[in-house]
Design an enzyme around this catalytic site. Sequence first.
Site, short mmCIF file in Angstrom:
data_model
loop_
_atom_site.label_atom_id
_atom_site.label_comp_id
_atom_site.label_asym_id
_atom_site.label_seq_id
_atom_site.Cartn_x
_atom_site.Cartn_y
_atom_site.Cartn_z
CD GLU A 112 -56.74 62.40 33.56
OE1 GLU A 112 -57.13 62.57 34.30
OE2 GLU A 112 -55.76 62.14 33.08
CG HIS A 223 -62.92 56.16 35.50
ND1 HIS A 223 -63.40 55.82 34.42
CD2 HIS A 223 -62.48 56.38 36.03
CE1 HIS A 223 -62.69 56.41 33.86
NE2 HIS A 223 -61.70 56.88 34.96
NE ARG A 267 -63.29 60.21 36.78
CZ ARG A 267 -61.65 60.03 37.58
NH1 ARG A 267 -61.29 59.62 38.13
NH2 ARG A 267 -61.09 60.09 36.32
CG HIS A 328 -62.06 55.27 39.55
ND1 HIS A 328 -61.10 54.23 39.35
CD2 HIS A 328 -61.39 56.36 39.55
CE1 HIS A 328 -60.01 55.02 39.38
NE2 HIS A 328 -60.19 55.89 39.35
NE ARG A 363 -60.31 60.85 42.89
CZ ARG A 363 -59.69 60.51 41.71
NH1 ARG A 363 -58.26 60.92 41.37
NH2 ARG A 363 -59.46 59.19 41.09
P1 FAD Z 1 -53.28 53.96 48.18
O1 FAD Z 1 -52.20 53.52 46.95
O2 FAD Z 1 -54.31 52.55 47.88
O3 FAD Z 1 -52.54 52.28 49.09
C1 FAD Z 1 -52.91 51.82 49.99
C2 FAD Z 1 -52.19 50.45 50.90
O4 FAD Z 1 -51.88 50.58 51.84
C3 FAD Z 1 -51.63 50.24 50.07
O5 FAD Z 1 -50.37 49.51 50.67
C4 FAD Z 1 -52.25 48.71 50.68
O6 FAD Z 1 -51.82 47.84 50.84
C5 FAD Z 1 -52.15 49.39 51.84
N1 FAD Z 1 -52.93 48.74 53.27
C6 FAD Z 1 -54.43 48.99 53.32
N2 FAD Z 1 -55.52 48.14 54.40
C7 FAD Z 1 -53.66 47.75 55.11
C8 FAD Z 1 -53.73 47.03 56.24
N3 FAD Z 1 -54.91 46.55 57.13
N4 FAD Z 1 -52.58 46.46 56.61
C9 FAD Z 1 -51.44 46.99 56.60
N5 FAD Z 1 -51.42 48.05 54.42
C10 FAD Z 1 -52.82 48.48 54.42
N6 FAD Z 1 -55.71 59.00 40.72
C11 FAD Z 1 -54.89 60.07 40.57
O7 FAD Z 1 -54.86 61.05 40.40
N7 FAD Z 1 -54.52 59.82 38.43
C12 FAD Z 1 -54.70 58.77 38.33
O8 FAD Z 1 -54.98 58.59 37.02
C13 FAD Z 1 -55.13 58.12 38.43
N8 FAD Z 1 -55.53 56.51 37.95
C14 FAD Z 1 -56.47 55.20 38.68
C15 FAD Z 1 -56.46 54.36 38.30
C16 FAD Z 1 -56.93 53.29 38.96
C17 FAD Z 1 -56.80 51.36 38.19
C18 FAD Z 1 -56.87 53.53 40.30
C19 FAD Z 1 -57.29 52.23 41.16
C20 FAD Z 1 -56.73 54.56 40.72
C21 FAD Z 1 -57.05 55.85 40.43
N9 FAD Z 1 -56.72 56.63 40.42
C22 FAD Z 1 -56.05 57.85 40.13
C23 FAD Z 1 -56.76 56.19 42.31
C24 FAD Z 1 -55.40 57.04 43.24
O9 FAD Z 1 -54.19 55.62 42.69
C25 FAD Z 1 -55.30 56.43 44.22
O10 FAD Z 1 -56.44 57.54 44.80
C26 FAD Z 1 -54.28 56.80 44.85
O11 FAD Z 1 -53.52 56.01 45.06
C27 FAD Z 1 -53.83 56.44 46.91
O12 FAD Z 1 -53.48 56.67 47.27
P2 FAD Z 1 -53.47 55.63 48.99
O13 FAD Z 1 -51.66 56.52 49.30
O14 FAD Z 1 -53.68 56.43 49.77
O15 FAD Z 1 -53.30 54.40 48.90
C1 SIN Z 2 -58.03 57.99 35.15
O1 SIN Z 2 -57.07 57.57 34.63
O2 SIN Z 2 -58.62 58.22 34.45
C2 SIN Z 2 -57.98 57.70 36.04
C3 SIN Z 2 -57.84 59.34 37.21
C4 SIN Z 2 -58.40 59.46 38.02
O3 SIN Z 2 -58.96 59.07 38.81
O4 SIN Z 2 -57.69 60.51 38.93
#
Ligand code: FAD
Ligand code: SIN
Length: 504
Positions: A112, A223, A267, A328, A363
Amino acid sequence: MDSRRHIIIVGSGVAGMTAALEAVGTYDVTLLTKADLAESNTRYAQGGVAVVTTDDDSVESHVADTLAAGAGLSDEHTVAILCAEGPAVIEEMIERGVKFDRHGDQLAHGLEAAHSHARILHAGGDATGAGIAYALIDRIHHSAVTVREQTTVVDLVLDDGSAVGVRLLGGEELRADAVILATGGAGQLFPHTTNPEIATADGLGMALRAGAVAADLEFYQFHPTSLDAPGNFLISEAVRGEGATLIDADGRRFMLDVHPDAELAPRDVVARGIAAQMVRQPGIPVRLDATALGAEFLAERFPNIDAACRAQGFDWGLTPVPVTPAAHYYMGGIRTDEWGRTSVPRLFAIGEVACNGLHGANRLASNSLLEGAVYGTRVIEGITDPPPVVELVDDWMAPVDLALDDDPDADDVNRSDLQQLMWDAAGLARNGPDLDRAVTTLRRSKAPAVIDAKSAEDANLLVVARAVVASALARRESRGGHYRTDFPQSDPAQAKHSSVRPTP
Ligand code: FAD
Ligand code: SIN
């Protein structure tokens, strides 16, 4: 802290579920999540997890790439922890049942943008997040973690300045010895986002109301390549990593004029390059040309993107598809140290809601799933008695004051107006007068009374939007995800973290 004490974890993404599984042998753990366990940003992650797993790669190289992407603001200590502890934590993830793709018995590696090595582990081709989420959910179901789904946390409960529990929608209070916020990102601040609807900045909003220090709130990552169609489905950077190119209305690779790494530049550079090209060819979309990769390869390597393109009527194996930048990932968040400790005793934050400084101003792709796993593991070790709190270091910018009181005569905030305002004033390109107007407009809206999940989210979006525009106004330079047309250069004197100081 003594064993068998109670920890509340809010959020069931990679960060929250990892922390719950780490804690459950030692503590009573309650995991609260506002939708189903699986609904999170994690669930939709595509490209994969950046981690060093080959002999020709090195932790030093991963550190160097992360620091370079961070545009002078990444915290070297938290970056070094991420990259050094990543391999063991990913081994643990595999133990927990995550099935990363393999060639034979060897892990497969994707490339990437801004990575000097192909080090991205992926699962299900482009379904890495789902692969992680469902494996961890299975473990949670077979553990002693108490899970409450469809449970929205609306505020922290404080006692003498310490976090002692959470308040749920409806008024119920739950008490705990430590509260860990793992509530993810804030994509719903903007009308165009790759994030699902749950990403409404809840944890950051409630932490600000509790007086916690937040940091680097001006740095939002857009993104470059979401499908230019309703829903802004993400087209993973891994597609460009496999060789897809970005072309203008004449079929020319315009990114070659912008950066020596063209489509694989950092990015923020690619996103701004696309936005500038969109201005040069109004009404004609910029397109991602993946046709050289062949329909068969695309369907096999990127099955979900393939299905999403087809659902919108695009055959990307045959024809380039229209793409546009979309909100993103939030680099800013609740300020933490390397153990997830915040400035509020007994309150911890991990994953996207936190800012331990590792991502700096931008990031590096695929570092956030790793962040959730590494810091979701560490946070449990950081829970000690008495609870230490993170201290702000001296070399920060002057704190931005954030007034938390609302004008009682103002109108309740309207979510779509707020999103459009944020896109126009605090999106890919910002400037002083627009940010000034946004500050004033947001002051003229008030948080709605919290009567349901939507009003609770709107209250959080409003307080965080105010913090974003105030922080973006204060940083009079361009750096990483923060680009000011009136200050287009980086200013070495401002190579410092910012913070907001909430005032009641
Ligand atoms: P999240 O996975 O967002 O989880 C947050 C949780 O908190 C959820 O369960 C939600 O319901 C809960 N929540 C929120 N508010 C409340 C509330 N008030 N009360 C109770 N529960 C609540 N990153 C990478 O490293 N690689 C990738 O390939 C990548 N691809 C991505 C593709 C997409 C489409 C997106 C959107 C993001 C991508 N990212 C990627 C970024 C990455 O997915 C996120 O930054 C990461 O998953 C965040 O994890 P987290 O556990 O911090 O939060
Ligand atoms: C992607 O697959 O392009 C998302 C990867 C990331 O947000 O880290």
